[in-house]
Design a protein around this motif. Structure first.
Motif, PDB file in Angstrom:
ATOM      1  N   GLY A 267       0.822  -1.204   0.000  1.00 18.69           N
ATOM      2  CA  GLY A 267       0.000   0.000   0.000  1.00 18.69           C
ATOM      3  C   GLY A 267       0.854   1.251   0.000  1.00 18.69           C
ATOM      4  O   GLY A 267       0.565   2.230  -0.715  1.00 18.69           O
ATOM      5  N   LEU A 268       1.943   1.231   0.772  1.00 13.66           N
ATOM      6  CA  LEU A 268       2.841   2.393   0.807  1.00 13.66           C
ATOM      7  C   LEU A 268       3.532   2.609  -0.536  1.00 13.66           C
ATOM      8  O   LEU A 268       3.748   3.757  -0.944  1.00 13.66           O
ATOM      9  CB  LEU A 268       3.881   2.212   1.905  1.00 13.66           C
ATOM     10  N   THR A 269       3.884   1.523  -1.225  1.00 13.22           N
ATOM     11  CA  THR A 269       4.529   1.697  -2.531  1.00 13.22           C
ATOM     12  C   THR A 269       3.595   2.411  -3.506  1.00 13.22           C
ATOM     13  O   THR A 269       4.045   3.231  -4.316  1.00 13.22           O
ATOM     14  CB  THR A 269       4.978   0.353  -3.140  1.00 13.22           C
ATOM     15  N   GLU A 270       2.306   2.114  -3.435  1.00 18.62           N
ATOM     16  CA  GLU A 270       1.355   2.792  -4.320  1.00 18.62           C
ATOM     17  C   GLU A 270       1.161   4.250  -3.908  1.00 18.62           C
ATOM     18  O   GLU A 270       1.034   5.135  -4.760  1.00 18.62           O
ATOM     19  CB  GLU A 270       0.019   2.048  -4.319  1.00 18.62           C
ATOM     20  N   LEU A 271       1.139   4.509  -2.610  1.00 17.15           N
ATOM     21  CA  LEU A 271       1.037   5.898  -2.155  1.00 17.15           C
ATOM     22  C   LEU A 271       2.234   6.720  -2.635  1.00 17.15           C
ATOM     23  O   LEU A 271       2.079   7.845  -3.115  1.00 17.15           O
ATOM     24  CB  LEU A 271       0.955   5.954  -0.627  1.00 17.15           C
ATOM     25  N   TYR A 272       3.418   6.160  -2.504  1.00 17.92           N
ATOM     26  CA  TYR A 272       4.613   6.878  -2.966  1.00 17.92           C
ATOM     27  C   TYR A 272       4.577   7.067  -4.476  1.00 17.92           C
ATOM     28  O   TYR A 272       4.920   8.138  -4.994  1.00 17.92           O
ATOM     29  CB  TYR A 272       5.873   6.122  -2.559  1.00 17.92           C
ATOM     30  N   ARG A 273       4.144   6.039  -5.187  1.00 17.84           N
ATOM     31  CA  ARG A 273       4.101   6.100  -6.652  1.00 17.84           C
ATOM     32  C   ARG A 273       3.170   7.200  -7.142  1.00 17.84           C
ATOM     33  O   ARG A 273       3.437   7.856  -8.145  1.00 17.84           O
ATOM     34  CB  ARG A 273       3.642   4.741  -7.183  1.00 17.84           C
ATOM     35  N   VAL A 274       2.085   7.428  -6.420  1.00 13.92           N
ATOM     36  CA  VAL A 274       1.086   8.406  -6.852  1.00 13.92           C
ATOM     37  C   VAL A 274       1.350   9.793  -6.293  1.00 13.92           C
ATOM     38  O   VAL A 274       1.128  10.800  -6.969  1.00 13.92           O
ATOM     39  CB  VAL A 274      -0.329   7.911  -6.452  1.00 13.92           C
ATOM     40  N   THR A 275       1.841   9.869  -5.056  1.00  9.95           N
ATOM     41  CA  THR A 275       2.027  11.184  -4.426  1.00  9.95           C
ATOM     42  C   THR A 275       3.464  11.694  -4.481  1.00  9.95           C
ATOM     43  O   THR A 275       3.700  12.901  -4.393  1.00  9.95           O
ATOM     44  CB  THR A 275       1.608  11.147  -2.947  1.00  9.95           C
ATOM     45  N   GLY A 276       4.427  10.784  -4.579  1.00 11.22           N
ATOM     46  CA  GLY A 276       5.827  11.186  -4.555  1.00 11.22           C
ATOM     47  C   GLY A 276       6.322  11.589  -3.178  1.00 11.22           C
ATOM     48  O   GLY A 276       7.460  12.078  -3.046  1.00 11.22           O
ATOM     49  N   GLU A 277       5.534  11.369  -2.138  1.00 12.20           N
ATOM     50  CA  GLU A 277       5.910  11.773  -0.785  1.00 12.20           C
ATOM     51  C   GLU A 277       6.827  10.702  -0.177  1.00 12.20           C
ATOM     52  O   GLU A 277       6.430   9.565   0.032  1.00 12.20           O
ATOM     53  CB  GLU A 277       4.668  12.000   0.060  1.00 12.20           C
ATOM     54  N   THR A 278       8.069  11.109   0.104  1.00 12.31           N
ATOM     55  CA  THR A 278       9.122  10.153   0.426  1.00 12.31           C
ATOM     56  C   THR A 278       8.959   9.465   1.776  1.00 12.31           C
ATOM     57  O   THR A 278       9.609   8.448   2.019  1.00 12.31           O
ATOM     58  CB  THR A 278      10.491  10.848   0.389  1.00 12.31           C
ATOM     59  N   GLU A 279       8.131   9.978   2.656  1.00  4.56           N
ATOM     60  CA  GLU A 279       7.959   9.316   3.953  1.00  4.56           C
ATOM     61  C   GLU A 279       7.448   7.888   3.780  1.00  4.56           C
ATOM     62  O   GLU A 279       7.796   6.996   4.583  1.00  4.56           O
ATOM     63  CB  GLU A 279       6.997  10.116   4.829  1.00  4.56           C
ATOM     64  N   PHE A 280       6.648   7.663   2.747  1.00  6.67           N
ATOM     65  CA  PHE A 280       6.106   6.321   2.516  1.00  6.67           C
ATOM     66  C   PHE A 280       7.196   5.392   1.989  1.00  6.67           C
ATOM     67  O   PHE A 280       7.331   4.254   2.436  1.00  6.67           O
ATOM     68  CB  PHE A 280       4.917   6.400   1.567  1.00  6.67           C
ATOM     69  N   ARG A 281       7.995   5.894   1.044  1.00  9.45           N
ATOM     70  CA  ARG A 281       9.115   5.096   0.535  1.00  9.45           C
ATOM     71  C   ARG A 281      10.121   4.795   1.651  1.00  9.45           C
ATOM     72  O   ARG A 281      10.631   3.672   1.751  1.00  9.45           O
ATOM     73  CB  ARG A 281       9.820   5.844  -0.590  1.00  9.45           C
ATOM     74  N   ASP A 282      10.397   5.787   2.470  1.00 12.83           N
ATOM     75  CA  ASP A 282      11.389   5.591   3.531  1.00 12.83           C
ATOM     76  C   ASP A 282      10.958   4.487   4.492  1.00 12.83           C
ATOM     77  O   ASP A 282      11.800   3.748   5.026  1.00 12.83           O
ATOM     78  CB  ASP A 282      11.603   6.898   4.296  1.00 12.83           C
ATOM     79  N   HIS A 283       9.660   4.364   4.714  1.00 10.45           N
ATOM     80  CA  HIS A 283       9.166   3.354   5.652  1.00 10.45           C
ATOM     81  C   HIS A 283       9.366   1.948   5.089  1.00 10.45           C
ATOM     82  O   HIS A 283       9.915   1.073   5.780  1.00 10.45           O
ATOM     83  CB  HIS A 283       7.693   3.598   5.956  1.00 10.45           C
ATOM     84  N   TYR A 284       8.941   1.708   3.843  1.00 10.12           N
ATOM     85  CA  TYR A 284       9.096   0.345   3.323  1.00 10.12           C
ATOM     86  C   TYR A 284      10.561   0.045   3.007  1.00 10.12           C
ATOM     87  O   TYR A 284      10.989  -1.115   3.063  1.00 10.12           O
ATOM     88  CB  TYR A 284       8.167   0.055   2.141  1.00 10.12           C
ATOM     89  N   LYS A 285      11.343   1.066   2.716  1.00 10.93           N
ATOM     90  CA  LYS A 285      12.774   0.850   2.525  1.00 10.93           C
ATOM     91  C   LYS A 285      13.436   0.435   3.838  1.00 10.93           C
ATOM     92  O   LYS A 285      14.261  -0.490   3.872  1.00 10.93           O
ATOM     93  CB  LYS A 285      13.421   2.122   1.982  1.00 10.93           C
ATOM     94  N   ALA A 286      13.068   1.105   4.940  1.00 10.62           N
ATOM     95  CA  ALA A 286      13.623   0.751   6.247  1.00 10.62           C
ATOM     96  C   ALA A 286      13.246  -0.676   6.637  1.00 10.62           C
ATOM     97  O   ALA A 286      14.040  -1.401   7.263  1.00 10.62           O
ATOM     98  CB  ALA A 286      13.126   1.742   7.303  1.00 10.62           C
ATOM     99  N   TYR A 287      12.054  -1.086   6.269  1.00 12.58           N
ATOM    100  CA  TYR A 287      11.605  -2.456   6.555  1.00 12.58           C
ATOM    101  C   TYR A 287      12.505  -3.475   5.867  1.00 12.58           C
ATOM    102  O   TYR A 287      12.989  -4.435   6.501  1.00 12.58           O
ATOM    103  CB  TYR A 287      10.157  -2.605   6.079  1.00 12.58           C
ATOM    104  N   ILE A 288      12.752  -3.286   4.578  1.00 12.83           N
ATOM    105  CA  ILE A 288      13.591  -4.222   3.837  1.00 12.83           C
ATOM    106  C   ILE A 288      15.038  -4.160   4.329  1.00 12.83           C
ATOM    107  O   ILE A 288      15.700  -5.193   4.505  1.00 12.83           O
ATOM    108  CB  ILE A 288      13.516  -3.936   2.327  1.00 12.83           C
ATOM    109  N   GLU A 289      15.542  -2.962   4.562  1.00 12.46           N
ATOM    110  CA  GLU A 289      16.927  -2.807   5.014  1.00 12.46           C
ATOM    111  C   GLU A 289      17.148  -3.545   6.337  1.00 12.46           C
ATOM    112  O   GLU A 289      18.194  -4.173   6.544  1.00 12.46           O
ATOM    113  CB  GLU A 289      17.266  -1.322   5.185  1.00 12.46           C
ATOM    114  N   ARG A 290      16.180  -3.457   7.220  1.00 14.93           N
ATOM    115  CA  ARG A 290      16.319  -4.136   8.518  1.00 14.93           C
ATOM    116  C   ARG A 290      16.489  -5.644   8.319  1.00 14.93           C
ATOM    117  O   ARG A 290      17.344  -6.289   8.939  1.00 14.93           O
ATOM    118  CB  ARG A 290      15.097  -3.839   9.397  1.00 14.93           C
ATOM    119  N   HIS A 291      15.702  -6.219   7.420  1.00 15.43           N
ATOM    120  CA  HIS A 291      15.755  -7.664   7.240  1.00 15.43           C
ATOM    121  C   HIS A 291      16.964  -8.096   6.423  1.00 15.43           C
ATOM    122  O   HIS A 291      17.475  -9.213   6.619  1.00 15.43           O
ATOM    123  CB  HIS A 291      14.449  -8.157   6.639  1.00 15.43           C
TER     124      HIS A 291
END
Length: 575
Positions: A267-291
């Motif tokens: 859901g966050l990837t679609e929000l970022y794709r449509v709005t360009g607001e980086t807070e959403f990308r940063d969240h799912y990026k942090a999730y993957i980076e942690r793992h």
């Protein structure tokens, strides 16, 4: 083994098939047969495979296709695997854990040795960072291996049909391999999903858009994608508010590697794709980076799901660490997860309790990985493999009503009832797959027909509230549920945008969104909370589904609602 014109490569490609007891085989007399031994196989141009194999230093039994396009070399089982691929492929534990490899230096040196024996340039042999070289080599080899496995599976189906016909002339080439060509042909052999460049809602007439999301010049780019939604709409504003609350209460670094968190991240990837607001990308990026940093296991369809987020990041950034996650997921799908005689992927990976079991959830859990990476990498074989899974799952799970049962080959499942969210998973994933086919100028008639049948069942079972019952064909016996409606709204909207759902479904999408909105309430701080989400669900009977409690703020329900709100924004009104 199968000798087929996979590709005209400069180097042989290696793949291990130790988990497969039988493969279609062209014998010396040209008559299809079956090889019952197990081992490694090398595919390459005539003479090239033998040359590379001699470089490794082992004797081989060589099979040649009559036409001479390729040769296949069968390797003994005791051949050291890392001399072949730089990674362990099959026969290890079902649990596949990502962690820094101890043999990086060895792998890098071996890659350089093979390069020196072929067409290496002096600069290629200069000192280099072995960890980086190994990572690049592993990614390249894993990608080649997975691709060849998929092509071999496709050819297996064709060759077995040839055996029944008792003649090679009765065969068609596998998907994307028409007359030895690469994956540009867009056609699929008999027995697999039919992919064409016509009949999929992609043709233009008198300059009219081919489909709703068509911006007129090639596949929709990022700007077109956002423009066709409505970033300034109330729906997207609500989706952002829901996302922000959930991000705040569920920090990315605390979320586990599993399907539930994946749906929210999607859901966050679609929000970022449509709005360009980086807070959403940063969240799912942090999730993957942690793992990536702490490790993860891919051992089932559910734990394969997070790799879709890595695929999206890899496509956007080109970073090898994200690509490595995708490769691990494809390795799991190609070489770890069990497959039934029908070719369907076991939901439980290498675990065999009641035989290979297909769960409708899997179409979403591994489907997003295959679709997103296949589209980005222009890997027609990966898209074709997913289309084949859709065909197999539909044959095994789809009823005459168009709705899907939860599972095949599982204890206690009632085949006469249809789990709502499971059908939502199928709708969301397969319509996204059809989107990917459509923007490539292709189609999949089998998948499109399966979805058309399902849409009929979906529309017929919608409640007046706009929601759906958690068991679609047992109204009043269970409860109305939020994530089911959200997934249907998303899937139907996705299908409409790319020409696979008629405009007559728009009122149902609007009712679904109204039903979903009725389940969003304000917390004490006035922030939106998604309620009415059925808890995690195993396959079962009616009594079992009815007892699963409704919960609030579950990640998969929140993610499904965000997907629905974003995808439905900007759609034409049904009035």
């Amino acid at each position: 083994m199968i000798a087929v014109a996979v590709e005209q490569a400069e180097h042989a490609h290696y793949v291990e098939v130790a988990h497969v007891a039988q493969r279609s085989h062209v014998g010396e007399d040209g008559v299809p047969g079956v090889v019952r031994d197990r081992g490694h196989v090398v595919i390459g141009e005539p003479g090239r495979a033998s040359e590379v194999y001699k470089h490794v230093g082992h004797a081989a039994r060589v099979e040649r296709l009559r036409a001479g396009e390729l040769e296949v070399v069968l390797l003994p089982l005791d051949l050291p695997r890392r001399e072949l691929t730089g990674r362990e492929l099959i026969g290890g534990a079902a649990r596949q854990e990502h962690r820094p490899r101890e043999d990086d230096r060895t792998l890098a040196e071996h890659a350089e040795t093979v390069g020196a024996a072929s067409e290496a340039r002096p600069e290629d042999l200069a000192p280099r960072d072995h960890a980086s070289a190994a990572a690049e080599n592993n990614a390249r080899l894993a990608g080649q291996t997975s691709r060849i496995v998929r092509l071999m599976r496709a050819m297996t189906r064709v060759m077995m049909q040839c055996a029944l016909a008792s003649t090679m002339s009765a065969c068609s080439p596998p998907a994307g391999q028409d007359d030895g060509d690469s994956e540009a042909s867009g056609t699929t052999s008999t027995g697999g999903p039919t992919t064409t460049s016509e009949g999929s809602g992609t043709s233009e007439t008198d300059g009219e858009p081919a489909y709703f999301d068509d911006c007129g010049e090639g596949p929709p780019d990022a700007a077109c994608y956002a423009e066709k939604r409505d970033p300034g709409s109330e729906s997207v504003a609500l989706a952002k508010a829901i996302a922000r609350r959930h991000m705040k209460t569920h920090p990315a670094v605390e979320q586990t590697w599993d399907w539930e968190e994946t749906v929210f991240m999607l859901g966050l990837t679609e929000l970022y794709r449509v709005t360009g607001e980086t807070e959403f990308r940063d969240h799912y990026k942090a999730y993957i980076e942690r793992h990536i940093a702490e490790g993860y296991r891919i051992e089932s369809s559910d734990t394969c799901a997070p790799a879709a987020i890595a695929a999206i990041l890899a496509a956007a950034t080109g970073e090898p660490r994200y690509r490595a996650v995708v490769d691990d997921a494809l390795h799991y799908l190609d070489e770890v997860a069990l497959r039934g005689e029908h070719g369907g992927i076991n939901h439980l990976g290498a675990l065999d309790l009641f035989g290979v079991t297909l769960w409708v959830d899997s179409l979403f859990m591994f489907g997003n990985v295959m679709t997103r990476w296949g589209e980005h990498a222009d890997d027609a074989s990966l898209l074709t493999e997913y289309g084949e899974q859709v065909r197999i799952f539909s044959e095994r799970l789809q009823s005459t009503s168009g709705l899907y049962v939860h599972a095949d080959q599982w204890f206690g499942v009632d085949p006469e009832i249809y789990w709502g969210r499971g059908n939502g998973w199928a709708s969301a994933a397969v319509f996204d797959y059809l989107r990917a086919r459509t923007v490539r100028g292709e189609g999949d008639a089998v998948a499109a027909e399966a979805m058309a049948r399902q849409v009929s069942g979906i529309l017929a079972s919608q409640d007046a509230s706009g929601l759906w019952w958690i068991v679609l064909n047992r109204p009043e016996a269970v409860y109305l549920e939020t994530s089911t409606a959200a997934l249907f709204a998303y899937g139907l909207a996705r299908g409409f945008r790319y020409g696979h759902v008629e405009a007559s479904a728009l009122p149902a999408i609007e009712r679904a969104l109204a039903g979903v909105r009725s389940q969003i309430v304000a917390d004490e701080a006035g922030e939106p909370v998604v309620t009415g989400i059925s808890g995690p669900t195993m396959p079962g009977d009616l009594a079992y589904y009815a007892k699963i409690p409704l919960e609030d703020d579950r990640g998969y329900g929140v993610g499904a609602v965000i997907l629905a709100l974003v995808e439905s924004s900007g759609l034409p009104s049904s009035e």
